[in-house]
Design a protein around this motif. Structure first.
Motif: not given
Length: 374
Positions: A135-161
């Motif tokens: 099930h979809y939970l959330s987005d931890c990041a969404v690209a914003r600003g003038p480069r939002a559709s020209a650049g990417g958000l890649w390779e997520p990784e999790f840990t518990i602080a």
């Protein structure tokens, strides 16, 4: 410290590596479940792979073990994946986060990479039934600003602080003055996320730190590997944190991972820890390509792992034979690309999942190897 002796490597693949499936599979991640309150769901190996089907991708989850093999346990499908799906991560919550119980599986991936109009985002999905349904939970990041559709958000990784926050790391190429950097955000419920902060943001704008993989070595020590492209030839680097959130000076590129003989990895490094039978910890790392000290491609390319028995990875690295050999590995999205590692048999063995081309198809293979004596 004993330097592990090297065997002779021929062209034939002597490992008992086994294909995960016969279809195209990219960017694997692997966990062994250990925290579910339903104990029947624990001690299972789950492997995630990105699988293109009919021009659209989905994330397939396999469950099983190396003795009896793996079966397709479930799939993550979303209409947004038609805009591109890439480079996901798989994580089991070791403790409760908000309403998410310990043992919940999380998968996150980069969505929207093929769109020229829709901003990319890191989408997170959860499973409480051993990867059968998601099930979809959330987005931890969404690209914003003038480069939002020209650049990417890649390779997520999790840990518990150490304070119990769920931390999401990712590569960000949408920021001004940086070709790419590593960001981090945190959440105390898995739904609402903090503003991003830089994890690695090298001053040279051409530098491209990316592909973070984090291992919690002990309660007050975390270890991260990543590549630095652009200025460092995509060499593998590392850094540490005492709390999973503070990683030192973000402008510092970190510590390059180099063996006792000067060998180093280029591209897509991953890592894990092995707790040996004597209770001591061994760090294990791998990268796509093995490079010699003089910059040439090693004859052992795609056929070794690095080992380090210092507490934080600051000491010298030595080598062992990789469970899955990919001697043809080169700078490409398939062969030996971001190969995950998992300890087995109380630290006596290690599982590797690695991809290589076979009959013009990128397939995923898995194999195990015995940990050498120190």
């Amino acid at each position: 410290m004993v330097l592990v002796s090297f065997f002779s490597f021929g062209k034939a693949l002597a490992q008992s590596d086994t294909p995960l499936s016969e279809s195209t599979a990219l960017y694997a991640r692997v966990v062994r479940t250990a925290h579910s309150p339903d104990h029947a769901r624990n001690d299972r190996i789950i492997i995630s792979v990105t699988a293109p089907h009919g021009g659209e991708s989905e994330e397939d989850l396999y469950s099983g073990d190396v003795r009896t093999g793996f079966h397709l346990a479930g799939s993550i499908k979303d209409a947004s994946f038609k805009e591109g799906l890439c480079c996901g991560t798989l994580y089991e919550l070791p403790q409760k986060v908000g309403a998410l119980e310990a043992g919940t599986l999380l998968w996150a991936g980069s969505i929207g990479g093929t769109s020229k109009t829709v901003a990319m985002h890191i989408g997170i999905y959860s499973s409480t039934d051993g990867a059968a349904s998601w099930h979809y939970l959330s987005d931890c990041a969404v690209a914003r600003g003038p480069r939002a559709s020209a650049g990417g958000l890649w390779e997520p990784e999790f840990t518990i602080a150490s304070d119990g926050a769920l931390v999401c790391f990712y590569s960000d190429e949408t920021q001004p003055h940086h070709s790419q950097l590593l960001n981090q955000v945190r959440s105390y419920d898995g739904v609402h996320w903090s503003a991003p902060e830089h994890t690695v943001a090298v001053v040279d704008p051409a530098a491209r730190p990316g592909m973070p993989v984090v291992t919690r070595l002990k309660p007050n020590l975390y270890f991260m590997t990543y590549e630095v492209c652009g200025t460092a030839g995509c060499s593998a680097f590392s850094r540490t944190s005492t709390d999973g959130w503070n990683w030192g000076d973000a402008a510092d590129a970190g510590r390059k991972i180099v063996s006792q003989t000067g060998q180093y990895f280029e591209h897509a490094p991953t890592n894990t820890k092995i707790v040996l039978s004597d209770g001591k910890t061994e760090l294990v790392a791998v990268g796509q390509m093995l490079i010699e000290a003089d910059g040439s491609i090693s004859k052992q390319n795609g056929q070794v792992l690095f080992l380090n028995d210092t507490a934080d990875g600051s000491g010298p690295w030595r080598t062992m034979k990789a469970p899955v050999a990919v001697p043809e590995a080169y700078d490409n999205y398939c062969p030996n690309y971001s190969s995950p590692l998992l300890p087995l048999q109380h630290g006596q063995q290690i599982l590797e999942v690695a991809s290589r081309y076979a009959d013009k198809v990128c397939r995923m293979y898995y194999g195990t190897g015995a940990m050498p004596a120190r």
